[in-house]
Design a protein around this motif. Structure first.
Motif, PDB file in Angstrom:
ATOM      1  N   ASN A 124       0.891  -1.307  -0.014  1.00 54.69           N
ATOM      2  CA  ASN A 124       0.051  -0.058   0.098  1.00 54.69           C
ATOM      3  C   ASN A 124       0.943   1.424  -0.046  1.00 54.69           C
ATOM      4  O   ASN A 124       2.139   1.147   0.290  1.00 54.69           O
ATOM      5  N   ASP A 125       0.364   2.426   0.017  1.00 50.82           N
ATOM      6  CA  ASP A 125       0.669   3.606  -0.282  1.00 50.82           C
ATOM      7  C   ASP A 125       1.928   3.873   0.798  1.00 50.82           C
ATOM      8  O   ASP A 125       3.023   4.331   0.836  1.00 50.82           O
ATOM      9  N   ARG A 126       1.315   3.394   2.139  1.00 46.41           N
ATOM     10  CA  ARG A 126       2.188   3.946   3.459  1.00 46.41           C
ATOM     11  C   ARG A 126       3.533   3.162   3.324  1.00 46.41           C
ATOM     12  O   ARG A 126       4.386   3.628   3.792  1.00 46.41           O
ATOM     13  N   ALA A 127       3.399   1.756   3.076  1.00 43.23           N
ATOM     14  CA  ALA A 127       4.654   0.958   2.720  1.00 43.23           C
ATOM     15  C   ALA A 127       5.683   1.558   1.934  1.00 43.23           C
ATOM     16  O   ALA A 127       6.627   1.517   2.176  1.00 43.23           O
ATOM     17  N   LYS A 128       5.140   2.218   0.547  1.00 43.10           N
ATOM     18  CA  LYS A 128       5.963   2.527  -0.322  1.00 43.10           C
ATOM     19  C   LYS A 128       6.702   3.931   0.331  1.00 43.10           C
ATOM     20  O   LYS A 128       7.870   4.225  -0.022  1.00 43.10           O
ATOM     21  N   VAL A 129       5.938   4.767   1.193  1.00 46.26           N
ATOM     22  CA  VAL A 129       6.442   5.906   1.717  1.00 46.26           C
ATOM     23  C   VAL A 129       7.620   5.544   2.579  1.00 46.26           C
ATOM     24  O   VAL A 129       8.707   5.919   2.591  1.00 46.26           O
ATOM     25  N   GLN A 130       7.312   4.471   3.597  1.00 47.70           N
ATOM     26  CA  GLN A 130       8.464   3.805   4.582  1.00 47.70           C
ATOM     27  C   GLN A 130       9.804   3.229   3.588  1.00 47.70           C
ATOM     28  O   GLN A 130      10.773   3.571   4.001  1.00 47.70           O
ATOM     29  N   PRO A 150       4.749  21.943   9.277  1.00 45.95           N
ATOM     30  CA  PRO A 150       4.401  20.978  10.599  1.00 45.95           C
ATOM     31  C   PRO A 150       3.508  19.673   9.908  1.00 45.95           C
ATOM     32  O   PRO A 150       3.279  19.115  11.197  1.00 45.95           O
ATOM     33  N   LYS A 151       3.599  19.375   8.854  1.00 50.43           N
ATOM     34  CA  LYS A 151       3.076  18.046   8.663  1.00 50.43           C
ATOM     35  C   LYS A 151       3.884  17.110   9.309  1.00 50.43           C
ATOM     36  O   LYS A 151       5.193  17.172   9.414  1.00 50.43           O
ATOM     37  N   GLN A 152       3.213  15.666   9.224  1.00 51.69           N
ATOM     38  CA  GLN A 152       4.317  14.660   9.542  1.00 51.69           C
ATOM     39  C   GLN A 152       4.435  13.733   8.493  1.00 51.69           C
ATOM     40  O   GLN A 152       3.738  13.866   7.122  1.00 51.69           O
ATOM     41  N   VAL A 153       5.373  12.908   8.345  1.00 54.51           N
ATOM     42  CA  VAL A 153       5.573  12.114   7.061  1.00 54.51           C
ATOM     43  C   VAL A 153       4.374  11.157   6.908  1.00 54.51           C
ATOM     44  O   VAL A 153       4.053  10.896   5.658  1.00 54.51           O
ATOM     45  N   ALA A 154       3.658  10.661   7.736  1.00 54.42           N
ATOM     46  CA  ALA A 154       2.295   9.924   7.533  1.00 54.42           C
ATOM     47  C   ALA A 154       1.356  10.576   6.856  1.00 54.42           C
ATOM     48  O   ALA A 154       0.259   9.993   6.319  1.00 54.42           O
TER      49      ALA A 154
END
Length: 439
Positions: A124-130, A150-154
């Protein structure tokens, strides 16, 4: 026939335990008529029933989307299948370390583009970001995290993360410029087809062409067509506008920015102003819970701060028109590249009154010094309850600033002296705390 003895019972031939109908019974006329009449009584669902079903389906879809989003936000469990897959893919991708003259992010990403696009289809998209995050060097990781605050990586999608890295570490920082360069690629003399296609693939990766939509493509074609020398400034401003825009611009937005383009294209170089009220800076200010329009003379720094209903172009015109009735029309208005100043209404106002309108991506330093000084003045004086009224606070600030010597020398000229040739006296000078010097 042994066990397969044939028996006839009630019109059926029985062979063992299987039962086969010998002759189909034809329906009578009365049965046909009753059957036909029954079919006619079946009614189609009403509009309200269909709407209710559609609403129910939408609720179910929203619930499923929320469940998927919540699942995607969960941390990757160590030693899970997903974790092992990420670990395996990461072993094929070396760390990215930015070096402007050796390897930039667009070059690095192009090398491993297939891994991120094809080998991660089950993730999923979260895993690609990681995965991308683990392939950054230490300094690159820190630079990236600071740039999205102030955003987070997530909070970022994979496409947004790629775009951010391109703007930080690519050879050409402007995404719009990279896309325009891609559209203008031509085959070099004596260049073979393989090298030419490789160069196109590399430029497409750097330009993030897989994330482009139809409206953005139209905007790029619009800007790409502005090739004449007198359109260079307009082209530059449009590129900056597309880069800064959070949402995708449309072709209509760019058309509005090109209103009265003939006046803008013939714009001369900005000369120094040696007299009061020749050139004024106009901008917006949000302070004390209200909207204001700021008019600041470039020569004398005589200020006007006018309460505005909102930040629209018409509201700005109403405010500056009142000021110009009092002091006369300036030769030039200087603004930044906000959308309101590119509207047809504001451009028409300047054109009809014979005012040159100069747009810059930023104001001069003295304008920002004035805004900072006003905010400091409000900050040190807003504690006292007597000064809660915004209009009263602005009047007191203007009285103070117009009679304040400019520069570091105590005997320097005041804005009033430069504007009108004489000083004005402020009765509020002993009632307010004065922040640090203007310069």
């Amino acid at each position: 026939m042994g066990n397969k003895r044939r028996k006839w019972q009630n019109g059926f031939a029985v062979i063992g335990e299987f039962e086969i109908k010998s002759e189909p019974k034809m329906p009578t006329k009365s049965e046909q008529s009753s059957s036909g009449s029954g079919d006619k009584k079946v009614q189609s669902p009403s509009y309200a029933e269909l709407e209710a079903k559609l609403s129910k389906m939408q609720i179910q879809q929203d619930a499923m989307a929320k469940q998927l989003k919540d699942y995607a936000a969960l941390p990757i469990v160590q030693n899970s299948v997903e974790y092992q897959q990420l670990k395996s893919l990461a072993s094929y991708i070396p760390l990215f370390k930015y070096c402007k003259h050796q390897e930039t992010f667009d070059e690095w990403y192009f090398k491993y583009d297939l891994i991120f696009k094809k080998d991660t289809t089950s993730l999923n998209d979260r895993a690609k970001v990681q995965l991308l995050l683990t392939r950054l060097g230490e300094s690159e990781h820190q630079t990236f995290v600071k740039s999205i605050e102030p955003k987070q990586v997530a909070d970022l999608t994979f496409c947004e993360m790629i775009g951010k890295h391109m703007s930080l570490f690519a050879k050409t920082k402007s995404r719009t410029t990279r896309r325009l360069q891609f559209l203008q690629i031509q085959q070099k003399e004596n260049e073979d087809s393989f090298s030419y296609s490789q160069r196109i693939d590399k430029a497409a990766c750097a330009a993030e062409m897989d994330a482009i939509d139809e409206e953005t493509m139209k905007c790029l074609a619009f800007i790409s067509g502005l090739q004449s020398a007198n359109q260079a400034d307009l082209r530059k401003r449009l590129i900056e506008k597309m880069d800064k825009s959070i949402t995708s611009l449309t072709l209509k937005d760019l058309k509005e920015m090109k209103v009265v383009s003939k006046v803008l294209e013939k714009k001369p170089k900005r000369p120094p102003h040696g007299a009061p009220w020749e050139a004024v800076h106009v901008g917006y200010l949000k302070a004390l819970g209200q909207c204001f329009v700021v008019v600041l003379d470039e020569y004398s720094q005589w200020p006007e701060i006018i309460p505005a209903a909102d930040f629209s172009a018409q509201s700005c015109i109403d405010c500056i028109d009142d000021v110009f009735v009092e002091h006369g029309l300036p030769q030039t208005i200087v603004t930044n590249d906000s959308n309101q100043f590119f509207s047809g209404r504001f451009q028409s106002y300047c054109y009809e009154n014979g005012i040159n309108h100069w747009n810059y991506s930023d104001y001069q330093d003295f304008y920002y010094q004035f805004i900072d000084y006003f905010k400091a003045f409000v900050s040190v004086n807003s504690i006292a309850s007597d000064y809660d009224n915004a209009s009263y606070m602005v009047k007191c600030f203007l009285s103070h600033f117009r009679d304040m010597p400019l520069g570091t020398a105590p005997g320097g000229p005041t804005p009033a002296e430069l504007m009108f040739g004489y000083r004005i006296y402020c009765k509020y000078s002993n009632c307010f705390e004065i922040p640090c010097g203007y310069y």
